[in-house]
Design a protein around this motif. Structure first.
Motif, short mmCIF file in Angstrom:
data_model
loop_
_atom_site.label_atom_id
_atom_site.label_comp_id
_atom_site.label_asym_id
_atom_site.label_seq_id
_atom_site.Cartn_x
_atom_site.Cartn_y
_atom_site.Cartn_z
N LEU A 814 0.71 -1.34 0.08
CA LEU A 814 0.00 -0.06 0.05
C LEU A 814 0.87 1.20 0.07
O LEU A 814 0.36 2.34 -0.25
CB LEU A 814 -1.02 0.06 1.24
N SER A 815 2.03 1.09 0.43
CA SER A 815 2.92 2.36 0.22
C SER A 815 3.16 2.92 -1.04
O SER A 815 3.63 4.02 -1.19
CB SER A 815 4.47 1.89 0.94
N PHE A 816 3.11 2.10 -1.97
CA PHE A 816 2.86 2.41 -3.42
C PHE A 816 2.01 2.71 -3.98
O PHE A 816 1.38 2.86 -5.50
CB PHE A 816 3.55 1.04 -4.34
N SER A 817 0.75 2.79 -3.04
CA SER A 817 -0.51 3.25 -3.56
C SER A 817 -1.12 4.42 -3.25
O SER A 817 -1.06 4.96 -2.15
CB SER A 817 -1.65 1.94 -3.06
N ASP A 818 -1.70 5.24 -4.26
CA ASP A 818 -2.37 6.32 -3.96
C ASP A 818 -3.70 6.42 -4.04
O ASP A 818 -4.44 6.07 -5.34
CB ASP A 818 -1.63 7.77 -4.97
N PRO A 819 -4.64 6.35 -3.19
CA PRO A 819 -6.10 6.25 -3.41
C PRO A 819 -6.98 7.05 -4.36
O PRO A 819 -7.58 6.56 -5.31
CB PRO A 819 -6.54 6.46 -1.92
N THR A 832 -3.44 6.99 -19.26
CA THR A 832 -2.65 7.86 -18.45
C THR A 832 -2.62 7.54 -16.90
O THR A 832 -1.78 7.56 -16.19
CB THR A 832 -3.34 9.14 -18.70
N ALA A 833 -3.92 6.91 -16.56
CA ALA A 833 -4.04 6.71 -15.10
C ALA A 833 -2.99 5.70 -14.92
O ALA A 833 -2.28 5.58 -13.72
CB ALA A 833 -5.15 6.53 -14.52
N LEU A 834 -3.15 4.77 -15.56
CA LEU A 834 -2.30 3.28 -15.37
C LEU A 834 -0.93 3.74 -15.58
O LEU A 834 -0.02 2.99 -14.77
CB LEU A 834 -2.78 2.32 -16.55
N THR A 835 -0.58 4.52 -16.43
CA THR A 835 0.70 4.98 -16.70
C THR A 835 1.42 5.64 -15.33
O THR A 835 2.45 5.42 -14.79
CB THR A 835 1.12 5.79 -17.88
N GLN A 836 0.79 6.44 -14.61
CA GLN A 836 1.04 7.33 -13.35
C GLN A 836 1.31 6.26 -12.40
O GLN A 836 2.07 6.30 -11.67
CB GLN A 836 -0.09 8.19 -13.23
N ILE A 837 0.33 5.29 -12.15
CA ILE A 837 0.38 4.32 -11.15
C ILE A 837 1.62 3.28 -11.33
O ILE A 837 2.31 3.20 -10.69
CB ILE A 837 -0.85 3.26 -11.09
N THR A 838 1.99 3.09 -12.74
CA THR A 838 3.28 2.21 -13.00
C THR A 838 4.28 3.03 -12.68
O THR A 838 5.29 2.41 -11.81
CB THR A 838 3.11 1.81 -14.49
N GLU A 839 4.49 4.25 -12.90
CA GLU A 839 5.74 5.12 -12.57
C GLU A 839 5.91 5.11 -11.02
O GLU A 839 6.92 4.88 -10.52
CB GLU A 839 5.42 6.39 -13.03
N ALA A 841 4.70 2.96 -9.05
CA ALA A 841 4.94 1.72 -8.34
C ALA A 841 6.17 0.95 -8.62
O ALA A 841 6.95 -0.12 -7.94
CB ALA A 841 3.72 0.62 -8.73
N CYS A 842 6.92 1.58 -9.56
CA CYS A 842 8.09 1.12 -10.15
C CYS A 842 9.38 0.93 -9.10
O CYS A 842 9.73 1.86 -8.59
CB CYS A 842 8.61 1.61 -11.41
N ILE A 843 9.85 -0.34 -8.88
CA ILE A 843 11.30 -0.30 -8.20
C ILE A 843 12.13 -0.49 -9.24
O ILE A 843 12.28 -1.89 -9.80
CB ILE A 843 10.92 -1.48 -7.15
N ILE A 916 -8.87 -3.08 -4.52
CA ILE A 916 -8.68 -2.27 -5.80
C ILE A 916 -7.14 -2.18 -6.41
O ILE A 916 -6.79 -2.25 -7.53
CB ILE A 916 -9.03 -0.81 -5.57
N GLU A 917 -6.12 -2.63 -5.41
CA GLU A 917 -4.78 -2.46 -5.90
C GLU A 917 -4.35 -3.80 -6.67
O GLU A 917 -3.78 -3.70 -7.57
CB GLU A 917 -3.93 -2.50 -4.52
N ALA A 918 -4.95 -5.11 -6.10
CA ALA A 918 -4.73 -6.02 -6.86
C ALA A 918 -5.39 -6.14 -8.30
O ALA A 918 -4.49 -6.66 -9.23
CB ALA A 918 -5.53 -7.32 -6.23
N LYS A 919 -6.50 -5.30 -8.44
CA LYS A 919 -7.16 -5.31 -9.65
C LYS A 919 -6.31 -4.28 -10.64
O LYS A 919 -6.06 -4.58 -11.69
CB LYS A 919 -8.68 -4.76 -9.71
N ILE A 920 -6.03 -3.17 -10.17
CA ILE A 920 -5.05 -2.34 -11.02
C ILE A 920 -3.81 -2.90 -11.29
O ILE A 920 -3.31 -2.90 -12.56
CB ILE A 920 -5.06 -1.09 -10.06
#
Length: 938
Positions: A814-819, A832-839, A841-843, A916-920
């Motif tokens: 969840l530390s990589f999740s912005d609600p 664009t939203a998925l790209t923003q989440i990917t960026e 969450a990326c390690i 929601i995090e698992a689905k995204i």
């Protein structure tokens, strides 16, 4: 260690030094040359021309070329070619002297090194010798020196130093006085006592004696020195126990005394002033590094008298020397150069300049070796420029000592390769790099060696390294590395070692042929001392860290050469650098064939394993690092575990026993290194990490007690150590038996602590994955039985630790999740939203991790786990492993497709009850798979 500096050191009498007889006929030896574009008929050349060509060769090459035909043999023996002989870089014993004797009938100047060479001088039968110079004469005796004097009555100059001649006494000095009436210069270092009888014998029998130096002697009869009426230049630098009141009174009556050197003594200000005022003809008084005098002197006062100067810590030395001869140059700093090029020189003044150069080069070198704090400003203000001026002297010995002093004074800490950047940059600013490179191109091997050493030490400074490269220094050093002279090759290899630290220089070294030259050095000097081998291996280690250069190292035979060093060399410095080079060769990615090549080289893995037991921690550390890198290659891992390349480990065990012993060994090393350095801890854990990729290895590591030390390392406060330990524990936790061992040995609190507090995202990520493996249900089947072979289990509340573990896994993901961003992505499914989440969450470092088919399958299975936390963690992990740009993303994508993960991922992305995090995260993984599929289609 990535670089090395060398201060002034004593070259011991090396029995493996290159001889001058039967050597290679290679003519290069570092002299600059240009390629001829036409053929030369050597037979038709005039004899004078051939003799002139011979004069440009060193003695080894001159002898070798003389052996090609009778004509060259006769011309090569011409007396004019053998008037001087420098044997310092060669093994020179009685047999070599007898072989050379026929050529040396007209020999006038001789340089040698060591007591054995001193004894051999007599066998040269060069009765006309005028000048003898020897260093490293600590073991030369009165008897040997007396015989040399008796056999060379024409001797005019005798120099023994700068090392102490501890076995020489006044008896030998008296023998010199009796046998050498034409003596003009006598310079002896470290004679314990110079008594009155010896000095009086010199005064009586050597009426032409002009220059005397008794350096760093314990006792000198200062009163007797007053009888040396012919002496114009006297040096007692570094000598002790002198009575200065008597000395000043007696020496002031010396009628011919022009120059006096009392540097590094305890002379007082009053004695200095009395000498200046009373000595009628005295012009130059050296008083450098004289603590008593420097404490008493007033820096603001000028103690120079008309026509007389003091060379001291506070004086302006160039200006003072120039004042002796009037306004002769546009710049005071050109005074030495002026006298070198002046066609009509006053002989008396020229002798003064030569003596000043001689004394300065000696004194500055000695001060550089001691490196007193009070001289810091002196070096920056004028000392460095003085050394550069001396490097342009007409006296080769002065040039050589000045280059050695530059190599020495710039070094602050030899062991840690630290130089004073201010001093290095003063040399750079005043054109010192070009001067040193010019000396390195000299045909004199002594100059080549000392200039290369200075270039090497200065190149630790990045600005200097850049200047060396831009001035053609890499080509020069690569050329010198091919020298048949071991000392020259060693210092050149040291220069390439230091230059190869800079990424921008690696390609230039390869282009200049430096890689091949370094590899050849290992073969050429494999039976030599450690210096040349350590420097060659160190340079290759740096070059092997470059993707392109590592290929060239392998093509030049570097793998075999380095493995040969690891297997056979007993010097710790060589072992450390060779192991580091193999580690770097094995660390260049999936497509690097060097990794497998190192593992296939007979004896390589066995030798590296043995080095991890070395008493030297640096050796253990680099060997462990090499095995760590090698263990990530499937073939190497199979060789260690299954015996597929068992020649590397052959102790005539069967395959399973080899595998068992290797795993046991690494566990023992991990246990022992808990009190070792951070580097060794990291590498030991890393090797277990690499080996544990194989589940068979992983089980063996667990059975041999490898879990507990890894848990201890996971508690380390050092990021690199606990990150590597987390990786190893992640691999081990894949096996349910190991998972239970981790729980029983207290591993959950350690992993939980890493997962929540480490500054390393990778450590937190791998800790979370290890915890997920442990509590995905597979461990439960054996938890009631226990992990030990006896079937007993330690008392652990598995349910309680599972709750704690899952809680921290959830917090990590969840530390990589912005609600807000996740809610937007669910509502719109916009790219664009998925790209923003990917960026977010990326390690990025996770792209270097490589999973097996079984591990990918386990994450896919985890997507179906009843625990929503484990589902989310599995989706998050697969996102990292398929991230575009990751080193192994294509490999992981292929594995996911092979196990039919698309259907499972779609189900996870569409599940109503899933977080929601698992689905995204599942959606992003699907998009990554589609991206790879599109790339493959194109």
């Amino acid at each position: 260690m990535t670089r090395r500096v060398r201060q002034k050191v004593c070259h011991s009498e090396d029995k493996s030094s290159n001889g001058i007889i039967g050597s290679s006929s290679e003519l290069d030896s570092g002299c600059s040359s240009s390629q001829a574009n036409f053929e030369v008929d050597w037979i038709t050349l005039p004899d004078d021309t051939v003799i002139q060509l011979f004069s440009y060769l060193n003695y080894r090459d001159r002898v070798s070329l003389s052996s090609t035909c009778q004509t060259f043999r006769l011309l090569g023996s011409s007396p004019c070619l053998w008037r001087s002989l420098d044997l310092r870089s060669h093994k020179f014993d009685k047999s070599a002297a007898e072989w050379l004797a026929s050529r040396c009938t007209n020999l006038q100047r001789l340089w040698f090194r060591g007591a054995e060479s001193a004894h051999a001088v007599i066998s040269l039968q060069a009765k006309g010798l005028c000048e003898i110079s020897g260093d490293l004469c600590r073991d030369i005796t009165d008897a040997a020196l007396s015989v040399i004097a008796a056999r060379h009555e024409m001797l005019e100059s005798l120099y023994l130093g700068p090392d102490a001649c501890e076995k020489i006494s006044s008896d030998a000095i008296k023998a010199i006085a009796y046998c050498c009436p034409k003596l003009r210069r006598l310079w002896l270092s470290g004679v314990r006592e110079v008594n009155g009888d010896a000095i009086n014998a010199l005064a009586k029998h050597c009426g032409q004696l002009v220059q005397v130096g008794f350096i760093e002697s314990e006792v000198i009869n200062e009163v007797a020195l007053g009888n040396l009426n012919s002496v114009r230049f006297l040096s007692i630098a570094g000598s002790r126990n002198l009575k200065w009141s008597s000395a000043a009174q007696v020496w002031s009556r010396l009628p011919s005394l022009v120059g006096l050197d009392v540097s590094r003594t305890d002379i007082s200000l009053s004695a200095v002033m009395r000498l200046l005022s009373s000595c009628r003809n005295l012009k130059v008084l050296f008083a450098l590094n004289c603590p008593v005098f420097e404490a008493e002197v007033d820096n603001n006062m000028m103690y120079n008298q008309k026509g007389k100067i003091i060379v001291s810590l506070f004086s302006e030395i160039f200006k003072g020397i120039a004042s002796l001869f009037g306004d002769i140059t546009e710049s005071d700093k050109d005074v030495f150069h002026y006298w070198m090029i002046l066609k009509k020189r006053d002989r008396s003044s020229y002798e003064i300049i030569k003596w000043i150069e001689w004394v300065l080069s000696h004194t500055l070198l000695r001060i550089a070796e001691k490196n007193p704090k009070e001289f810091d400003d002196f070096w920056l203000r004028q000392g460095a420029v003085l050394l550069l001026s001396l490097m342009q002297s007409s006296q080769e010995e002065v040039q050589e000592r000045a280059a050695t002093a530059v190599a020495t004074f710039v070094v602050i800490d030899d062991e840690n390769a630290t130089v004073d950047c201010r001093r290095a940059e003063v040399i750079l600013q005043h054109g010192g790099i070009q001067l040193l490179l010019d000396l390195a191109k000299s045909c004199q091997e002594g100059l080549q060696s000392e200039a290369a050493k200075a270039i090497a030490n200065l190149s630790v400074d990045t600005k200097v390294a850049k200047a060396v490269a831009e001035s053609g220094g890499i080509d020069i050093l690569s050329n010198l590395a091919r020298s048949m002279n071991r000392s020259v090759a060693e210092e050149a290899a040291g220069g390439l070692w230091n230059l190869s630290v800079g990424e921008e220089h690696k390609g230039a070294i390869a282009k200049a042929g430096g890689v091949k030259a370094l590899v050849d050095l290992i073969f050429k000097w494999s039976a030599s001392s450690d210096g040349v081998l350590e420097r060659a291996a160190g340079a290759l280690a740096n070059l092997a860290a470059d993707d392109k250069c590592c290929v060239e190292v392998a093509e030049a035979g570097g793998v075999y050469a380095l493995v040969m060093l690891v297997r056979s060399c007993k010097f710790e410095g060589v072992q450390e650098q060779a192991a580091r080079a193999l580690a770097n060769l094995a660390a260049q990615g999936d497509n690097n064939s060097d990794n497998a090549a190192v593992g296939r080289e007979p004896g390589a893995l066995e030798a590296l394993v043995q080095l991890t037991c070395s008493q030297h921690e640096g050796v253990r550390q680099e060997a462990a690092g090499a095995l760590w890198n090698l263990s990530f290659d499937d073939k190497n891992r199979e060789a260690i575990a299954d015996g597929g390349g068992v020649e590397a480990l052959v102790w005539h065990f069967n395959c399973k026993l080899i595998f068992f012993h290797i795993c046991k060994f690494w566990v023992a090393l991990a246990q022992s290194c808990l009190v070792s350095s951070q580097g060794l801890q990291e590498r030991a854990a890393g090797a277990l990490w690499g080996l544990s990729v194989s589940e068979a290895n992983s089980i063996a590591i667990g059975q041999e007690g490898g879990v507990a030390p890894l848990i201890a390392l996971a508690r380390s406060g050092v990021e690199d150590v606990h990150e590597t330990a987390a990786g190893a524990l992640w691999n081990l936790a894949f096996n349910p038996g190991n998972a239970l061992r981790i729980v029983e040995d207290g591993g959950v609190p350690a992993l939980v602590h890493l997962c929540s507090t480490s500054q390393s995202k990778m450590a937190r990520f791998m800790s979370a994955l290890a915890l997920a493996y442990m509590f995905d249900g597979r461990m439960d089947a054996i938890a009631s039985v226990g992990s030990s072979s006896e079937g007993t289990s330690k008392t652990v509340n598995v349910d309680a630790v599972r709750i704690v573990a899952l809680k921290h896994i959830e917090e990590f993901v969840l530390s990589f999740s912005d609600p807000q961003t996740f809610a937007t992505a669910v509502a719109s499914s916009a790219p664009t939203a998925l790209t923003q989440i990917t960026e977010g969450a990326c390690i990025s470092e996770a792209g270097h991790l490589r999973c097996s088919a079984a591990e990918i399958g386990r994450f896919v299975t985890m997507l179906r786990n009843p625990s929503s936390i484990l589902k989310t963690c599995a989706a998050f992990a697969l996102l990292q492993f398929t991230m575009p740009g990751g080193r192994h993303a294509m490999h992981h994508t292929s594995l996911l497709q092979n196990v039919g993960a698309l259907r499972v991922l779609r189900g996870a992305a569409a599940a109503l009850a899933a977080p929601i995090e698992a689905k995204i995260f599942a959606k992003i993984v699907l998009r990554n798979l589609e991206h790879r599929h599109t790339e493959a289609s194109i």
